[in-house]
Design a protein around this motif. Structure first.
Motif, PDB file in Angstrom:
ATOM      1  N   ALA A  28       0.794  -1.230   0.000  1.00  0.00           N
ATOM      2  CA  ALA A  28       0.000   0.000   0.000  1.00  0.00           C
ATOM      3  C   ALA A  28       0.826   1.279   0.000  1.00  0.00           C
ATOM      4  CB  ALA A  28      -0.941   0.008   1.199  1.00  0.00           C
ATOM      5  N   ILE A  29       1.903   1.316   0.748  1.00  0.00           N
ATOM      6  CA  ILE A  29       2.591   2.591   0.961  1.00  0.00           C
ATOM      7  C   ILE A  29       3.409   3.069  -0.237  1.00  0.00           C
ATOM      8  CG2 ILE A  29       4.328   3.737   2.399  1.00  0.00           C
ATOM      9  CD1 ILE A  29       3.027   2.321   4.789  1.00  0.00           C
ATOM     10  N   LEU A  32       1.338   5.060  -2.714  1.00  0.00           N
ATOM     11  CA  LEU A  32       0.898   6.332  -2.137  1.00  0.00           C
ATOM     12  C   LEU A  32       2.041   7.341  -2.083  1.00  0.00           C
ATOM     13  CD1 LEU A  32      -1.316   4.943   0.761  1.00  0.00           C
ATOM     14  CD2 LEU A  32      -2.111   6.152  -1.286  1.00  0.00           C
ATOM     15  N   VAL A  35       2.578   8.687  -5.588  1.00  0.00           N
ATOM     16  CA  VAL A  35       1.571   9.717  -5.904  1.00  0.00           C
ATOM     17  C   VAL A  35       1.923  11.020  -5.201  1.00  0.00           C
ATOM     18  CG1 VAL A  35      -0.848  10.373  -5.544  1.00  0.00           C
ATOM     19  CG2 VAL A  35      -0.298   8.111  -6.417  1.00  0.00           C
ATOM     20  N   ALA A  36       2.343  10.941  -3.939  1.00  0.00           N
ATOM     21  CA  ALA A  36       2.704  12.147  -3.183  1.00  0.00           C
ATOM     22  C   ALA A  36       3.881  12.872  -3.834  1.00  0.00           C
ATOM     23  CB  ALA A  36       3.034  11.788  -1.737  1.00  0.00           C
ATOM     24  N   ALA A  63      -2.211  11.960  -0.193  1.00  0.00           N
ATOM     25  CA  ALA A  63      -1.451  10.717  -0.368  1.00  0.00           C
ATOM     26  C   ALA A  63      -0.543  10.451   0.832  1.00  0.00           C
ATOM     27  CB  ALA A  63      -0.642  10.775  -1.658  1.00  0.00           C
ATOM     28  N   SER A  65      -1.071  11.534   3.869  1.00  0.00           N
ATOM     29  CA  SER A  65      -1.983  11.195   4.965  1.00  0.00           C
ATOM     30  C   SER A  65      -2.459   9.751   4.857  1.00  0.00           C
ATOM     31  CB  SER A  65      -3.194  12.127   4.969  1.00  0.00           C
ATOM     32  OG  SER A  65      -2.784  13.449   5.177  1.00  0.00           O
ATOM     33  N   ALA A  66      -2.780   9.313   3.646  1.00  0.00           N
ATOM     34  CA  ALA A  66      -3.214   7.925   3.445  1.00  0.00           C
ATOM     35  C   ALA A  66      -2.085   6.943   3.766  1.00  0.00           C
ATOM     36  CB  ALA A  66      -3.699   7.729   2.009  1.00  0.00           C
ATOM     37  N   ALA A  67      -0.856   7.284   3.414  1.00  0.00           N
ATOM     38  CA  ALA A  67       0.288   6.427   3.742  1.00  0.00           C
ATOM     39  C   ALA A  67       0.480   6.336   5.254  1.00  0.00           C
ATOM     40  CB  ALA A  67       1.556   6.944   3.069  1.00  0.00           C
ATOM     41  N   THR A  70      -2.298   4.163   6.682  1.00  0.00           N
ATOM     42  CA  THR A  70      -2.034   2.751   6.377  1.00  0.00           C
ATOM     43  C   THR A  70      -0.963   2.191   7.302  1.00  0.00           C
ATOM     44  OG1 THR A  70      -2.655   3.073   4.068  1.00  0.00           O
ATOM     45  CG2 THR A  70      -1.289   1.157   4.565  1.00  0.00           C
TER      46      THR A  70
END
Length: 167
Positions: A28-29, A32, A35-36, A63, A65-67, A70
């Motif tokens: 997942a990371i 992300l 993308v960041a 992105a 924040s989502a990383a 996760t």
């Protein structure tokens, strides 16, 4: 008490491998972070109108924040997974915010599926999926050590045959 809803009747929960946390983070990371980095670079170069630069900056922050989310979510989710072998059923539980308990009767199992992608294999884990005629009673146990996945597959196949599984 609601925690009693998810307690196995006779046996303690067997938990999945902590390697599942690492696998989930690896899968997942990096996308992300990519993308960041790309959106931050686009925002920094100020290509296009001001609103587009702002959009790229917001996407970069989202992105990151989502990383971060996760990173914190993966170990909690891994700790939530468990299974217990009962006399007549295999009990599977999982979920942090939305908990779930599935009891799959051995006599209802049609087949047992074991899966492991390249990253799973590198960390020595696999997922075991129990299939029944109903999608509601199908269950997946992710992150089992490979030898435990093999043992469970063989045991469930044996129990399914002895309990008259299949249609």
């Amino acid at each position: 008490m609601t925690s009693d809803l998810f307690a196995p009747p006779d046996a303690p929960w067997r938990r999945v491998s902590p390697a599942l946390t690492k696998v989930r983070r690896i899968l997942a990371i990096p996308p992300l972070v990519l993308v960041a980095v790309v959106t931050a670079a686009l925002a920094a170069t100020q290509v296009g109108p001001g609103w587009l630069t702002l959009l790229f900056a917001v996407l970069a922050i989202a992105a990151v924040s989502a990383a971060a989310w996760t990173w914190r979510w993966a170990p909690r989710n891994t700790a939530s997974w468990g299974y217990a072998e009962d006399e007549e059923d295999l009990l599977v539980t999982g979920g942090v915010m939305f908990r779930r308990l599935v009891a799959v009767p051995y006599g209802r199992m049609q087949f047992v599926d074991v899966q492991a992608g390249p990253i799973d294999r590198a960390f020595g884990i696999a997922s075991v999926t129990l299939h029944t005629a109903s999608t509601e009673t199908a269950a997946t146990i992710p992150g089992l050590p490979a030898d435990e996945a093999t043992r469970l597959r063989n045991r469930l196949t044996e129990l399914g045959e002895s309990h008259g599984a299949g249609l």
